[in-house]
Design an enzyme around this catalytic site. Structure first.
Site, PDB file in Angstrom:
ATOM      1  N   GLY A  19       7.209  -6.738  -0.335  1.00 19.88           N
ATOM      2  CA  GLY A  19       8.806  -6.603  -0.187  1.00 19.88           C
ATOM      3  C   GLY A  19       9.442  -5.672  -0.903  1.00 19.88           C
ATOM      4  O   GLY A  19       8.769  -4.576  -1.178  1.00 19.88           O
ATOM      5  N   SER A  20      10.650  -5.778  -1.370  1.00 19.84           N
ATOM      6  CA  SER A  20      11.438  -4.806  -1.817  1.00 19.84           C
ATOM      7  C   SER A  20      11.082  -4.429  -3.430  1.00 19.84           C
ATOM      8  O   SER A  20      10.701  -5.482  -3.943  1.00 19.84           O
ATOM      9  CB  SER A  20      12.924  -5.074  -1.599  1.00 19.84           C
ATOM     10  OG  SER A  20      13.091  -6.303  -2.455  1.00 19.84           O
ATOM     11  N   GLU A  29       3.343  -4.825  -3.141  1.00 17.76           N
ATOM     12  CA  GLU A  29       3.450  -3.633  -2.198  1.00 17.76           C
ATOM     13  C   GLU A  29       4.814  -3.699  -1.819  1.00 17.76           C
ATOM     14  O   GLU A  29       5.364  -4.425  -1.404  1.00 17.76           O
ATOM     15  CB  GLU A  29       2.785  -4.249  -1.018  1.00 17.76           C
ATOM     16  CG  GLU A  29       0.970  -4.417  -1.224  1.00 17.76           C
ATOM     17  CD  GLU A  29       0.274  -3.456  -1.548  1.00 17.76           C
ATOM     18  OE1 GLU A  29       0.497  -2.120  -1.345  1.00 17.76           O
ATOM     19  OE2 GLU A  29      -0.724  -3.516  -2.039  1.00 17.76           O
ATOM     20  N   LEU A  30       5.362  -2.402  -2.419  1.00 17.11           N
ATOM     21  CA  LEU A  30       6.844  -2.359  -2.234  1.00 17.11           C
ATOM     22  C   LEU A  30       7.284  -1.116  -1.328  1.00 17.11           C
ATOM     23  O   LEU A  30       6.549  -0.835  -0.531  1.00 17.11           O
ATOM     24  CB  LEU A  30       7.175  -2.082  -3.768  1.00 17.11           C
ATOM     25  CG  LEU A  30       6.849  -3.259  -4.608  1.00 17.11           C
ATOM     26  CD1 LEU A  30       7.438  -2.929  -6.081  1.00 17.11           C
ATOM     27  CD2 LEU A  30       7.213  -4.642  -4.291  1.00 17.11           C
ATOM     28  N   CYS A  46       7.535   0.136   5.498  1.00 12.66           N
ATOM     29  CA  CYS A  46       7.598   0.804   4.143  1.00 12.66           C
ATOM     30  C   CYS A  46       6.993   2.246   4.064  1.00 12.66           C
ATOM     31  O   CYS A  46       7.349   3.101   3.166  1.00 12.66           O
ATOM     32  CB  CYS A  46       6.800   0.068   3.385  1.00 12.66           C
ATOM     33  SG  CYS A  46       5.052  -0.401   3.774  1.00 12.66           S
ATOM     34  N   GLU A  66      15.485   4.181  -0.203  1.00 10.70           N
ATOM     35  CA  GLU A  66      14.388   3.860   0.965  1.00 10.70           C
ATOM     36  C   GLU A  66      15.610   3.568   1.899  1.00 10.70           C
ATOM     37  O   GLU A  66      16.425   2.506   1.949  1.00 10.70           O
ATOM     38  CB  GLU A  66      13.855   2.737   0.507  1.00 10.70           C
ATOM     39  CG  GLU A  66      12.871   2.199   1.678  1.00 10.70           C
ATOM     40  CD  GLU A  66      12.076   0.931   1.363  1.00 10.70           C
ATOM     41  OE1 GLU A  66      12.482   0.072   0.402  1.00 10.70           O
ATOM     42  OE2 GLU A  66      10.929   0.874   2.082  1.00 10.70           O
TER      43      GLU A  66
HETATM   44  P1  NAD Z   1      12.610  -8.675   0.240  1.00 12.69           P
HETATM   45  O1  NAD Z   1      12.169  -8.251  -1.278  1.00 12.69           O
HETATM   46  O2  NAD Z   1      14.171  -8.927   0.324  1.00 12.69           O
HETATM   47  O3  NAD Z   1      11.892  -9.991   0.517  1.00 12.69           O
HETATM   48  C1  NAD Z   1      10.506 -10.425   0.679  1.00 12.69           C
HETATM   49  C2  NAD Z   1      10.259 -11.752   0.373  1.00 12.69           C
HETATM   50  O4  NAD Z   1      10.638 -11.933  -0.964  1.00 12.69           O
HETATM   51  C3  NAD Z   1      11.027 -12.658   1.181  1.00 12.69           C
HETATM   52  O5  NAD Z   1       9.805 -13.614   1.664  1.00 12.69           O
HETATM   53  C4  NAD Z   1      11.880 -13.239   0.066  1.00 12.69           C
HETATM   54  O6  NAD Z   1      12.426 -14.443   0.651  1.00 12.69           O
HETATM   55  C5  NAD Z   1      11.190 -13.113  -1.192  1.00 12.69           C
HETATM   56  N1  NAD Z   1      12.292 -13.281  -2.337  1.00 12.69           N
HETATM   57  C6  NAD Z   1      13.566 -12.524  -2.292  1.00 12.69           C
HETATM   58  N2  NAD Z   1      13.936 -13.071  -3.660  1.00 12.69           N
HETATM   59  C7  NAD Z   1      12.869 -13.663  -4.080  1.00 12.69           C
HETATM   60  C8  NAD Z   1      12.937 -14.357  -5.563  1.00 12.69           C
HETATM   61  N3  NAD Z   1      13.985 -14.170  -6.355  1.00 12.69           N
HETATM   62  N4  NAD Z   1      12.058 -14.818  -6.035  1.00 12.69           N
HETATM   63  C9  NAD Z   1      10.888 -15.050  -4.992  1.00 12.69           C
HETATM   64  N5  NAD Z   1      10.768 -14.354  -3.904  1.00 12.69           N
HETATM   65  C10 NAD Z   1      11.781 -13.579  -3.379  1.00 12.69           C
HETATM   66  O7  NAD Z   1      12.116  -7.613   1.210  1.00 12.69           O
HETATM   67  P2  NAD Z   1      12.364  -7.500   2.854  1.00 12.69           P
HETATM   68  O8  NAD Z   1      13.692  -7.182   3.080  1.00 12.69           O
HETATM   69  O9  NAD Z   1      11.914  -8.895   3.525  1.00 12.69           O
HETATM   70  O10 NAD Z   1      11.349  -6.300   3.285  1.00 12.69           O
HETATM   71  C11 NAD Z   1      11.802  -5.056   3.074  1.00 12.69           C
HETATM   72  C12 NAD Z   1      11.088  -4.404   1.990  1.00 12.69           C
HETATM   73  O11 NAD Z   1       9.661  -4.471   2.062  1.00 12.69           O
HETATM   74  C13 NAD Z   1      11.205  -2.886   1.844  1.00 12.69           C
HETATM   75  O12 NAD Z   1      11.455  -2.426   0.652  1.00 12.69           O
HETATM   76  C14 NAD Z   1       9.781  -2.301   2.266  1.00 12.69           C
HETATM   77  O13 NAD Z   1       9.418  -1.245   1.942  1.00 12.69           O
HETATM   78  C15 NAD Z   1       8.993  -3.448   1.757  1.00 12.69           C
HETATM   79  N6  NAD Z   1       7.652  -3.384   2.261  1.00 12.69           N
HETATM   80  C16 NAD Z   1       6.418  -2.969   1.709  1.00 12.69           C
HETATM   81  C17 NAD Z   1       5.449  -2.771   2.494  1.00 12.69           C
HETATM   82  C18 NAD Z   1       3.969  -2.404   1.716  1.00 12.69           C
HETATM   83  O14 NAD Z   1       2.965  -2.625   2.166  1.00 12.69           O
HETATM   84  N7  NAD Z   1       4.195  -1.617   0.541  1.00 12.69           N
HETATM   85  C19 NAD Z   1       5.023  -3.460   3.544  1.00 12.69           C
HETATM   86  C20 NAD Z   1       6.133  -3.744   4.328  1.00 12.69           C
HETATM   87  C21 NAD Z   1       7.671  -4.002   3.534  1.00 12.69           C
END
Ligand code: NAD
Length: 471
Positions: free
Chosen positions: A225-226, A245-246, A280, A374
């Site tokens: 995620g982010s 993985e960010l 990502c 990003e």
């Molecule tokens: P996000 O971080 O908003 O959410 C990801 C997950 O985290 C969701 O399930 C969300 O509900 C959960 N989450 C959010 N806040 C939380 C907290 N406080 N505690 C626990 N869980 C929490 O990301 P997104 O918008 O769904 O995805 C986009 C991001 O993911 C981009 O930054 C992208 O680059 C990254 N990404 C990275 C990869 C990689 O392999 N490096 C792959 C895909 C996406």
């Protein structure tokens, strides 16, 4: 469809629900539960007790994962359509995601049979008559938290290796795209995964996800995620294991000796717009040698203008909506801000609802958000350079470090780049977006810690234990 949470192989209803929308039509097409602390505790208790009471042999894990891969294959069209609706991903890319996820499950199944430690030579003064070896054991309960953009394959990258390694899992899928993960849980049960090995808690990150982070019985978190949420997870999970993985603002360098300049332009453009740029490792910053700039631009503009943009269920579409109108507005705002600071829109730039036209910018500077952050939208910037060392410096001038692409015919330069580009992956003669699911994958700097790819993820998801024998 109305899903609550999946605990011990059954759907349990939730008093509070959240709606899942079709990202193109805006219509509600499913509901899931909103996991409270009690629900999360129940899911973790169940996963914890299952882990301690039912052990699966490596061969059983292999068979379950292979059977699941078969079912995914049989139900590919139905599953692809769920991705189209909940993500807004165009049909051909949704099908490709299912195909890749199946590969991820098969590779994970294979890894289940290969888990091993190593022989350890204890050759040290004063150590006699001893021999040692290590074994790898599952870590226990894994908390898996996934993002919205590749909800099948990225979830496969967590479930496949976790099951292969013998762990139980509590999964919290992204609240915007949870339905495909719910289907995956049902299919894994059908494939023979004992109830309790995979529990799914639905809900928002800051509530349900946060409860998951606070349960100390979870031995490891695997998060995609982010960067902001990744940082938060690392800061609250103490000494428990974490892989993150960010994000990235992926650079791609096209040198004047690129083997095929038109091909490089086509790849940069099309791979910048996959899933409406919401990947990502999506192409974002494109550094092009000034000697070949005109040729590169001509092809890039032609390809960008030829893309079909619209209803993701239409199999001829190349680019669909972004995940929400809010996100599309945010990207549009970044483009406008760049234009006010001197950038030029060469293609696209317009938004209708959640659809942002594939956009090419020039005249950008390093401090613009479309360059240094990003962008996570179908927006690429083309930036000329004169000196390849300067291109390397600009590519490295970022807080991220996931993957980078370089096009060149010079093997020495390519090898030098492999050393000096500060990223987890250096892709020569293809774009930053290239990834095989079996390869080690993961970033440095703010792009995260730890590696995915089934072999490497199994290493992360097992503990190495040493056994010493006195002879
Ligand atoms: P996000 O971080 O908003 O959410 C990801 C997950 O985290 C969701 O399930 C969300 O509900 C959960 N989450 C959010 N806040 C939380 C907290 N406080 N505690 C626990 N869980 C929490 O990301 P997104 O918008 O769904 O995805 C986009 C991001 O993911 C981009 O930054 C992208 O680059 C990254 N990404 C990275 C990869 C990689 O392999 N490096 C792959 C895909 C996406």
């Amino acid at each position: 469809m109305n899903y609550g949470h999946y605990i011990h192989g059954e759907w349990i209803k939730s008093e509070e629900t959240l709606s899942v929308y079709n990202k193109y039509t805006g219509e509600e097409f499913a509901k899931v539960g909103k996991g409270t602390r009690e629900v999360v505790t129940e899911a973790v208790t169940n996963a914890f007790e299952t882990f301690h009471s039912i052990k699966l042999t490596p061969w059983q894990r292999y068979e379950i994962l292979m059977r699941a891969a078969e079912i995914f294959k049989e139900r590919k069209e139905e599953l692809a359509l769920i991705i189209v609706r909940e993500v807004g991903k165009v049909l051909k890319d949704a099908r490709a995601e299912i195909d890749r996820g199946i590969q991820t499950f098969i590779a994970s199944a294979e890894e289940a049979k290969r888990i091993s430690g190593e022989g350890i030579p204890l050759n040290q003064a004063g150590v006699d008559n001893k021999m040692a070896f290590s074994i790898r054991v599952p870590v226990g309960v894994i908390g898996a938290i996934t993002p919205f953009n590749f909800p099948f394959n990225l979830t496969a990258h967590k479930l496949g290796p976790a099951i292969a390694a013998g762990n139980s899992i509590v999964l919290k899928p992204a609240e915007m795209t949870p339905i495909i993960a719910c289907k995956m849980a049902e299919i894994l049960t059908e494939a023979g995964l004992p109830a309790g090995y995979l529990n799914v808690v639905n809900g928002f990150g800051q509530e349900t996800g946060q409860h998951l982070l606070e349960d100390e019985r979870i031995a490891m978190y695997t998060f995609t995620g982010s960067p902001g949420v990744g940082r938060h997870i690392k800061s609250v999970t103490g000494i428990r294991k974490v892989t993150l993985e960010l994000g990235n603002n992926s650079p791609n360098i096209v040198h004047r000796d690129a083997p095929d300049i038109e091909k490089a332009a086509e790849l940069c453009v099309t791979r910048g717009y996959v899933n409406a740029g919401q990947a990502c490792i999506s192409v974002q910053r494109v550094y092009v040698h000034r000697d070949i700039l005109d040729r590169f631009m001509d092809k890039a503009v032609q390809v960008a203008q030829s893309l079909n943009v619209g209803n993701p269920e239409d199999p001829t579409m190349d680019v669909g909506p972004m995940i929400s109108e809010k996100e599309a507005k945010r990207a549009e705002q970044w483009i406008q801000e760049a234009v006010e600071q001197g950038a030029k829109i060469i293609v696209g730039g317009k938004r209708t609802g959640a659809i942002l036209e594939p956009t090419i910018l020039t005249g950008v500077t390093p401090e613009m958000k479309v360059v240094c952050q990003e962008v996570f939208a179908p927006v690429i910037s083309i930036i000329p350079f004169d000196d390849i060392e300067d291109a390397f410096r600009q590519a490295n001038d970022t807080r991220f470090g996931l993957q980078v692409g370089l096009f060149t015919s010079d093997i020495t330069l390519a090898m030098r780049a492999a050393h000096s580009l500060e990223f987890g992956g250096v892709i020569i003669n293809d774009v930053s977006t290239w990834r095989a699911d079996v390869m080690p994958y993961g970033g440095i700097k703010d792009s995260g810690i730890g590696k995915e790819g089934p072999h490497h993820a199994v290493q992360e998801m097992t503990d190495e234990k040493i056994v010493v024998i006195s002879l």
